[in-house]
Scaffold this active site. Structure first.
Site, mmCIF file in Angstrom:
data_model
loop_
_atom_site.group_PDB
_atom_site.id
_atom_site.type_symbol
_atom_site.label_atom_id
_atom_site.label_comp_id
_atom_site.label_asym_id
_atom_site.label_seq_id
_atom_site.Cartn_x
_atom_site.Cartn_y
_atom_site.Cartn_z
ATOM 1 C CG ASN A 59 32.378 -75.580 7.162
ATOM 2 O OD1 ASN A 59 31.433 -75.425 6.384
ATOM 3 N ND2 ASN A 59 32.724 -74.673 8.058
ATOM 4 N N GLY A 60 32.815 -76.084 3.755
ATOM 5 C CA GLY A 60 33.162 -75.077 2.751
ATOM 6 C C GLY A 60 32.745 -75.562 1.374
ATOM 7 C CD1 TRP A 85 21.984 -76.608 6.096
ATOM 8 C CD2 TRP A 85 23.275 -75.672 4.526
ATOM 9 N NE1 TRP A 85 21.240 -75.669 5.444
ATOM 10 C CE2 TRP A 85 21.990 -75.077 4.480
ATOM 11 C CE3 TRP A 85 24.246 -75.239 3.630
ATOM 12 C CZ2 TRP A 85 21.668 -74.070 3.576
ATOM 13 C CZ3 TRP A 85 23.918 -74.238 2.725
ATOM 14 C CH2 TRP A 85 22.637 -73.665 2.710
ATOM 15 C CE LYS A 129 14.290 -64.529 14.101
ATOM 16 N NZ LYS A 129 15.351 -63.621 13.858
ATOM 17 C CD GLU A 184 14.636 -67.382 11.361
ATOM 18 O OE1 GLU A 184 15.633 -67.894 10.852
ATOM 19 O OE2 GLU A 184 14.676 -66.338 12.043
ATOM 20 N NE ARG A 205 29.906 -74.862 11.633
ATOM 21 C CZ ARG A 205 30.370 -73.640 11.466
ATOM 22 N NH1 ARG A 205 30.241 -72.765 12.433
ATOM 23 N NH2 ARG A 205 30.966 -73.292 10.360
ATOM 24 C CG HIS A 221 1.041 -48.098 -3.342
ATOM 25 N ND1 HIS A 221 0.427 -47.151 -4.135
ATOM 26 C CD2 HIS A 221 1.412 -47.448 -2.207
ATOM 27 C CE1 HIS A 221 0.439 -45.974 -3.514
ATOM 28 N NE2 HIS A 221 1.026 -46.140 -2.341
ATOM 29 C CE LYS A 250 22.775 -68.685 15.835
ATOM 30 N NZ LYS A 250 21.606 -67.775 15.811
ATOM 31 C CD GLU A 268 14.831 -60.159 13.116
ATOM 32 O OE1 GLU A 268 15.168 -60.197 11.926
ATOM 33 O OE2 GLU A 268 15.165 -61.031 13.947
ATOM 34 C CB CYS A 298 29.460 -78.701 7.092
ATOM 35 S SG CYS A 298 28.649 -78.980 5.530
HETATM 36 C C1 F6R Z 1 17.614 -65.399 11.230
HETATM 37 C C2 F6R Z 1 19.058 -65.538 11.221
HETATM 38 C C3 F6R Z 1 19.787 -65.269 9.954
HETATM 39 C C4 F6R Z 1 21.140 -64.593 10.264
HETATM 40 C C5 F6R Z 1 21.966 -64.458 8.979
HETATM 41 C C6 F6R Z 1 23.280 -63.748 9.243
HETATM 42 O O1 F6R Z 1 17.079 -65.634 12.501
HETATM 43 O O2 F6R Z 1 19.648 -65.888 12.204
HETATM 44 O O3 F6R Z 1 19.036 -64.500 9.093
HETATM 45 O O4 F6R Z 1 20.899 -63.355 10.839
HETATM 46 O O5 F6R Z 1 22.212 -65.717 8.436
HETATM 47 O O6 F6R Z 1 24.053 -64.444 10.167
HETATM 48 P P1 F6R Z 1 25.219 -63.747 10.960
HETATM 49 O O7 F6R Z 1 24.609 -62.725 11.865
HETATM 50 O O8 F6R Z 1 25.866 -64.857 11.724
HETATM 51 O O9 F6R Z 1 26.124 -63.112 9.962
#
Ligand code: F6R
Length: 610
Positions: free
Chosen positions: A101-102, A75, A487, A490, A27, A506, A605, A483, A2
């Site tokens: 937020n929290g 969120w 990408k 998501e 957020r 396997h 984010k 990774e 949030c």
């Molecule tokens: C994926 C992504 C998330 C963050 C994860 C950690 O693209 O952005 O997997 O990497 O939520 O976030 P931070 O780096 O802010 O601790």
């Protein structure tokens, strides 16, 4: 999760708050709301499920006017996304409004108490409404006192913004474990969850610490500690350019941020390597004695940052010869890892606010570990709670899918590994110089690689209609595969799965059928033959193979349907290059599928909940 924002000042708050919320939408964005109060009006609360544009539509006709207000973008944690569960929430009297937020962990207990003692009736399923009622139950004409007393009863994490119709000349804010900043403007003062929300209005910031309470008036900001003593805070001057937080002509923040990687890497490197080729770790004092007494290193992070940690392990073990364990923060903090004062704990985080990573850090700190962090957001909680901070200078990352933060995290991990290896005397001068030289020319190579966009778009056209995809690789390529796969899933919602190439046979190979897309990372010279065998195995089952390899290896990859060649480099540092075609592939596929690339569903984010 949030985002919260608040403003008290000369301007009409509605516009200021909507602007701020738009910058915080990353957020969370399942509902948004605003509360206003002024001497003439009672409390006005408007909230709407969905994006901030829905809230804008709702209030468009009303021409709301006030000098004091708070806003929220949500969120969901407690209760489904809906108008009813959207913030702000009010107390029983309807005169106090709260954005939060929290998570209030003991909200169920508090709710019961409020029902029993005060006959509280709740309109939503949220923990925040409980907080609003609790503040209301303590209110006797002094909002600051009521917020303080309520926070004493709460367990969990919060950043609150609170207004009251009876005291329209103030906003009260409080923080524990969720980010909160105060912006100092010429025509009023602000609160927000982070800096980009306020860049349009202010450059001078107070970073609010845990357990602090803030009282904002139009011309005055007072900060109080947990004992309610006023504290002095130095002003933090933001040097970011507001444009850096805008799209600058790109269709999406994600593609803009992919293209910003060469610059981000130049910045991250430029400040750390002097003319003599010596690495400077931002004043971090890691002596040979320090390094010799560390008998283990934990790298702890989440998601993409965790994937950067996997490469960090490889670099540190190879170049500095110390055993490294990498773990996801949500697992690490609830197991019983062996930690003592011979442990170095490295947290990696773009936002610096990820609650699981912060929780793991605190646990390691308590047990005596030395805490280092690799963080992008300056002044964030993880940065502030670490003994040593090594910033990635990627600039603000807005797209939910992390790209430039990841590549700059990799650069930091290589620099840390090189520095440690050299300080300990276990790394040859030749290898140290070679890798450092390679790192300095990486941005140019990356720029060349970004030219491959059209080719990657053609590959995306072959893949975007499939519902499954597989990523394979060996050695560091396996970590890059994880990774790349994250990408893709998501932002495109394709069910994508990554696995070490040798593990395919396997079990997972059972899922390969005619046309199944397989992305094969084959950049490791010493492992190329083995990876080629794995490519042949999936080809034999009909897979469509897109391979990423180094220049010069095209002949070995003739079985692949498509090949993207990254510029030649040392195998050790290939992940910084090989991830880029995968970022572009995910972007192009998501675009072809019509997805909301910068704000994928169910994600946010900054993950400030467990
Ligand atoms: C994926 C992504 C998330 C963050 C994860 C950690 O693209 O952005 O997997 O990497 O939520 O976030 P931070 O780096 O802010 O601790």
């Amino acid at each position: 999760m949030c985002g919260i924002v608040g403003y008290i000042g000369d301007e009409n708050v509605t516009g200021v708050i909507i602007e701020g919320l738009k910058k915080l939408e990353y957020r969370g964005y399942d509902s948004a709301g605003i509360a206003l109060c002024s001497e003439k009006n009672p409390l006005i609360v408007r909230k709407k499920k969905g994006r901030i544009s829905n809230l804008e539509e709702l209030i468009e006709e009303e021409k709301l006017f006030s000098h004091t207000g708070i806003g929220h973008t949500r969120w969901a944690t407690h209760g489904e996304p809906s108008d009813r569960n959207a913030h702000p929430h009010t107390d029983m009297s309807g005169r106090i409004a709260v954005v939060h937020n929290g998570i209030i962990e003991n909200y169920a207990e508090l709710k019961e108490e409020l029902i029993e003692k005060n006959g509280s009736v709740f309109q939503s399923d949220t923990d925040t409404e409980v907080a609003a009622h609790l503040i209301g139950s303590y209110y006797q004409g002094d909002l600051e006192d009521a917020v303080y007393r309520a926070t004493q009863k709460m367990r969990g994490a919060y950043a609150f913004g609170v207004i009251c119709a009876d005291e329209p000349d103030k906003i009260v804010a409080a923080r524990k474990d969720s980010p909160l900043i105060v912006g100092l403007g010429r025509k009023g003062n602000f609160i927000a969850s982070d800096i980009p929300a306020l860049l349009k209005y202010v450059r001078q910031i107070y970073l609010i610490e845990n357990n602090e309470l803030v009282v904002l008036k139009e011309n005055e900001v007072k900060i109080y500690n947990a004992d309610r003593e006023e504290v002095h805070r130095d002003v933090f001057n933001v040097t970011w350019d507001e444009d850096a937080a805008e799209k600058e002509g790109y269709d999406h923040f994600m593609i803009k941020e992919i293209h910003e990687q060469p610059a981000g890497i130049r910045d991250t490197l430029g400040r750390r390597v002097d003319d003599q080729g010596e690495i400077i770790l931002d004043g971090i004092e890691l002596t040979r004695e320090d390094l010799e007494q560390f008998n283990r290193i934990y790298i702890v992070a989440c998601g993409t940052a965790y994937h950067a940690g996997l490469i960090g392990k490889f670099a540190i073990e190879k170049l500095a010869k110390v055993p490294v364990e990498v773990d996801v923060a949500s697992e690490f903090r609830y197991r019983d890892p062996f930690i003592d004062n011979h442990t170095l704990f490295i947290a990696i985080s773009q936002s610096g606010e990820t609650l699981d990573t912060l929780g793991a850090l605190r646990m390691a700190k308590e047990k005596g570990a030395r805490i280092m962090s690799v963080v992008n957001v300056v002044g964030s909680s993880i940065a502030r709670e670490s003994d040593d901070v090594f910033y990635t200078w990627a600039g603000p990352e807005i797209a939910v899918a992390s790209t430039k933060a990841y590549t700059t995290q990799l650069i930091c991990m290589y620099l840390i590994a090189l520095y440690m290896g050299r300080k300990k005397g276990v790394l040859s001068e030749k290898l140290y110089r070679l890798i450092l030289e390679e790192l300095t020319i990486i941005p140019d190579k990356l720029e060349a690689l970004l030219e491959e966009q059209d080719h990657i778009k053609e590959i995306a056209e072959q893949m975007y209609q499939h519902n499954d995809a597989f990523f394979i690789g060996r050695g560091v390529d396996a970590s890059v595969a994880f990774e790349g796969s994250l990408k893709l899933k998501e932002i495109s919602y394709i069910n994508s799965f990554a696995i070490a190439a040798g593990e395919l046979k396997h079990g997972t190979i059972a899922l390969i059928d005619k046309g199944t897309p397989v992305v094969a990372l084959a950049t490791q010279t010493a492992l190329l033959e083995k990876t080629v065998s794995n490519i042949q195995e999936v080809k034999a089952r009909g897979a469509y193979v897109f391979a990423v390899a180094q220049e010069g290896s095209k002949d070995q990859l003739k079985d692949a349907d498509e090949v993207i060649l990254i510029p030649q480099c040392m195998d050790e540092i290939s992940p910084i290059l090989s991830i880029v075609p995968l970022q572009l592939l995910a972007y192009q596929i998501a675009k072809l599928r019509g997805c909301d690339i910068d704000k994928p569903k169910n994600l946010a984010k900054s993950v400030t909940v467990e």
